[in-house]
Design a protein around this motif. Sequence first.
Motif, short mmCIF file in Angstrom:
data_model
loop_
_atom_site.label_atom_id
_atom_site.label_comp_id
_atom_site.label_asym_id
_atom_site.label_seq_id
_atom_site.Cartn_x
_atom_site.Cartn_y
_atom_site.Cartn_z
N ASN A 367 0.28 -0.22 20.63
CA ASN A 367 0.35 0.49 21.90
C ASN A 367 -0.67 0.53 23.03
N TYR A 374 1.63 -3.38 30.30
CA TYR A 374 2.74 -2.77 31.30
C TYR A 374 1.81 -2.51 32.71
N SER A 383 11.29 -5.75 35.71
CA SER A 383 11.80 -5.08 34.45
C SER A 383 12.14 -5.96 33.42
N ASN A 387 10.92 -5.93 29.30
CA ASN A 387 11.84 -5.58 28.17
C ASN A 387 11.76 -6.98 27.37
N TYR A 390 8.68 -6.46 25.13
CA TYR A 390 8.75 -5.53 24.13
C TYR A 390 9.34 -5.83 23.15
N TYR A 391 10.76 -6.68 23.30
CA TYR A 391 11.48 -7.04 22.07
C TYR A 391 10.68 -8.11 21.42
N ARG A 394 8.38 -6.23 19.10
CA ARG A 394 9.09 -5.51 17.99
C ARG A 394 9.58 -6.64 17.01
N PRO A 423 6.95 5.16 17.37
CA PRO A 423 7.52 4.41 18.19
C PRO A 423 6.48 3.27 19.09
N LYS A 425 5.19 1.61 22.58
CA LYS A 425 5.50 2.28 23.95
C LYS A 425 6.36 1.35 24.66
N ARG A 426 7.30 1.99 25.35
CA ARG A 426 8.13 1.66 26.22
C ARG A 426 7.75 0.84 27.55
N ARG A 428 7.57 0.17 31.39
CA ARG A 428 8.26 0.77 32.78
C ARG A 428 7.24 0.18 33.85
#
Length: 435
Positions: A367, A374, A383, A387, A390-391, A394, A423, A425-426, A428
Motif C-alpha cells: 500500500n 497513484y 483511471s 485500475n 491495481y489488478y 492483485r 485490502p 489501496k484502491r 483514484r
Amino acid sequence: METKLARISQLSYENRNNPTFRFLSLAHLIDMKMLIDCHRNMDKDKAVGVDGITKEAYSEHLNENLEDLLDRMKRNAYKPKPARRVYIPKDNGKTRPLSIYCYEDKLVQEAIRRILEAIFEPLFYDEMMGFRPKRSCHQALRKLNVMLERRYTNYVLDADIKGFFNHLDHDWIMKFIGSKVKDPNFLRIIKRMLKAGIMEDYQYEPTEEGSGQGSVCSPVIANIYMHYVLLWWFHERVRPALKGYTGIIVYADDFVVCFQYKDQAVRFYESLKRRMENFGLSLEEEKSRLLEFGRFAAENRELAGKGKPETFNFLGFTHYCSKSRNGKFRVKRKTSRKKFAKKSREINRKLCQMRTLPVPVIIFKLNQILTGYYHYYGITDNSKSLNNFYYTVRKRLFYWLNRRSQKKSYSWEGFNEMMKAYPLKRPRIYVSIYG
C-alpha cells in the motif's frame, strides 16, 4: 545565510538583462554556518563514497572536520575525491551510470547548489520545469496541456538528448557559470569538482566531460546548460524568426516543442541538431521525432489515409488525441507502456522478496508503494491504466502468496476473503490537469 542568498537572488533578478553584471565574491559564503546547515539536511541513508565515511561517522567530530575543510578551501588545497561508480538498470534493458560521492564532497556540492540556484533561478524561463523549487512534473503537464489544447498546435517535436548528463562539456559549463560569476575561488571549486574523476573496479578514470548523476549540484548545472543551449536560444533567436505559434516545455533533458506550421517545425528540428552538436550534445534519434498532433490531426490523417493520429510519451505518460463528452478536442493521457511494465516488474520482484513475511506486513508495504504510484500517475483521464495496475498487483500478490510453500495457500475465493480483511489501496485520481 538565507538572507544572503535571498539578496543574491534579488541582485540577479534586477540585473538579469545586464550582460556585464557578475558576482565577484561568492566563495566566502561557504562558511561554518552554511556547512552545518547542509549537514543537517543531508540524508543519512545515502550510499557512501570511496572513503566509506557515513554521515554518522562525519558527525562524531563535526566541528573539527568542517574547520579542516574550510581551511583547505581557503588555502585552495581542497580537492574532491573521485566518485564511486555504480550502474542502475534502465527501462530499455541497458544501464545508467550513477556517481556516489564522498560525504564531505556532498556537503560542498550542496553549498554550491544553493549558491548557483540563488544566482540562476531568477534567470530561468518558466518553461524550465525540472529540478526547480516549487515546480513539478504535474505542473509541466498542465503547461503542455495548455499548449496542445488552447494554442494553435498542429505539430509536436518530442525530443530527448542522448546521454545528456554524461556529455556536458566542462568548458561550456564554466563559460555559462562564468557569465554571471567572476569569483576565481568559487569557479575553481566547481572545476575541480567536475574533474574529480571516478573509481570503477578499483581503477581511476579521469572525467573529461559530464556532470555525474548522483552529484547534489548536477541538476542545477544541467538546468544552466539547458538554459543557454536551448531555452535562451529558443526565446531570443528561434521564436522571433518563426511564423505562427511555437511553444516549448523542458524537463531535465526531455523536452517537447509545439508548432503551428510543419515547415517551421522541420526548419527548427534541423537547426536544433546543429545547435546540440555545437555544445557537445546529440539527440536520441530513436526517441526524437516530429509528428502531426492537435485538434485537426485526426481529420487530416483520415483524409490522407494515414489512420489515427500518432502519440508521444512525456514524463511517463502517453499523450493522445481524443474528444470530450461534448465532442470537443481533448488531449488525454495514460501511463506509458514502458513505465507500466517497469513498475509491474518492480512489484513482482518486491513480492518475491517479501513472500515469507506475514500477510499484514506485505499488504502494508504494498500500500505504501501503491500510494506513491497513484499520487504520480493518478491524473485526469488515467483511471483505466490505474485500475489495470491495481489488478496486476492483485494477481502477482495471489501468485506469490501461493509460492510460500509447496502447498497452495489460497484459492481465489479464499484470497478475495483475505483481501476484505487486508485490502489493497484502491486507485483514484489525485491530480487534475485542469486544476
